[in-house]
Write an enzyme that holds these catalytic residues in place. Structure first.
Site, PDB file in Angstrom:
ATOM      1  N   CYS A  18       3.370   1.411   2.770  1.00 30.18           N
ATOM      2  CA  CYS A  18       4.570   0.599   2.555  1.00 30.18           C
ATOM      3  C   CYS A  18       5.630   1.400   1.795  1.00 30.18           C
ATOM      4  O   CYS A  18       6.823   1.275   2.064  1.00 30.18           O
ATOM      5  CB  CYS A  18       4.239  -0.660   1.751  1.00 30.18           C
ATOM      6  SG  CYS A  18       3.282  -1.895   2.630  1.00 30.18           S
TER       7      CYS A  18
ATOM      8  N   CYS B 261       0.838  -1.197   0.000  1.00 30.36           N
ATOM      9  CA  CYS B 261       0.000   0.000   0.000  1.00 30.36           C
ATOM     10  C   CYS B 261       0.879   1.255   0.000  1.00 30.36           C
ATOM     11  O   CYS B 261       2.109   1.172   0.005  1.00 30.36           O
ATOM     12  CB  CYS B 261      -0.917  -0.018   1.214  1.00 30.36           C
ATOM     13  SG  CYS B 261      -0.057   0.183   2.796  1.00 30.36           S
TER      14      CYS B 261
ATOM     15  N   CYS C 127      -1.447  -2.389   5.910  1.00 30.75           N
ATOM     16  CA  CYS C 127      -1.766  -3.644   5.214  1.00 30.75           C
ATOM     17  C   CYS C 127      -1.027  -4.859   5.756  1.00 30.75           C
ATOM     18  O   CYS C 127      -1.196  -5.969   5.254  1.00 30.75           O
ATOM     19  CB  CYS C 127      -1.522  -3.510   3.718  1.00 30.75           C
ATOM     20  SG  CYS C 127       0.226  -3.384   3.258  1.00 30.75           S
TER      21      CYS C 127
ATOM     22  N   CYS D  66       1.800  20.280  -4.027  1.00 31.49           N
ATOM     23  CA  CYS D  66       1.459  20.664  -5.397  1.00 31.49           C
ATOM     24  C   CYS D  66       1.128  22.150  -5.483  1.00 31.49           C
ATOM     25  O   CYS D  66       1.402  22.791  -6.492  1.00 31.49           O
ATOM     26  CB  CYS D  66       0.285  19.836  -5.901  1.00 31.49           C
ATOM     27  SG  CYS D  66       0.691  18.098  -6.100  1.00 31.49           S
TER      28      CYS D  66
ATOM     29  N   CYS E 239       3.970  -3.202   8.251  1.00 28.57           N
ATOM     30  CA  CYS E 239       3.115  -2.100   7.816  1.00 28.57           C
ATOM     31  C   CYS E 239       1.872  -1.986   8.702  1.00 28.57           C
ATOM     32  O   CYS E 239       1.155  -2.971   8.910  1.00 28.57           O
ATOM     33  CB  CYS E 239       2.692  -2.288   6.355  1.00 28.57           C
ATOM     34  SG  CYS E 239       1.627  -0.949   5.763  1.00 28.57           S
TER      35      CYS E 239
END
Length: 82
Positions: A5, A2, A78, A18, A75
């Site tokens: 990770c 995921c 997940c 951004c 993790c």
């Protein structure tokens, strides 16, 4: 694997927003279209999915790079639940 990770929340990284760095507008359409195609492939059960792989686009040279990712055993998102 995921997102956690790939970029663990406890890891050190330099945040590039951004809003500050900007986004090359056509990229949002290109990447969005690729994501839609992947979703349709998964729903239809056709083709090879991107599971375990990350595609990166260098729009300056219009080159795709693929890297394989493995799930982190520790993790928090997940990994195995205790």
């Amino acid at each position: 694997p995921c997102y956690e990770c790939l970029f663990p929340s406890e890891g050190e990284f330099e945040e590039m927003r951004c809003a500050v760095m900007g986004v090359f507008a056509p990229l949002t359409g290109i990447i969005g279209t690729m994501q839609a195609a992947e979703a349709l492939k998964l729903l239809a059960g056709v083709g090879r999915s991107l599971q375990g792989r990350l595609l990166m686009l260098d729009a300056r040279g219009m080159q795709w790079t693929e890297i394989r990712l493995k799930r982190r055993v520790d993790c928090a998102v997940c990994g195995p639940r205790h």
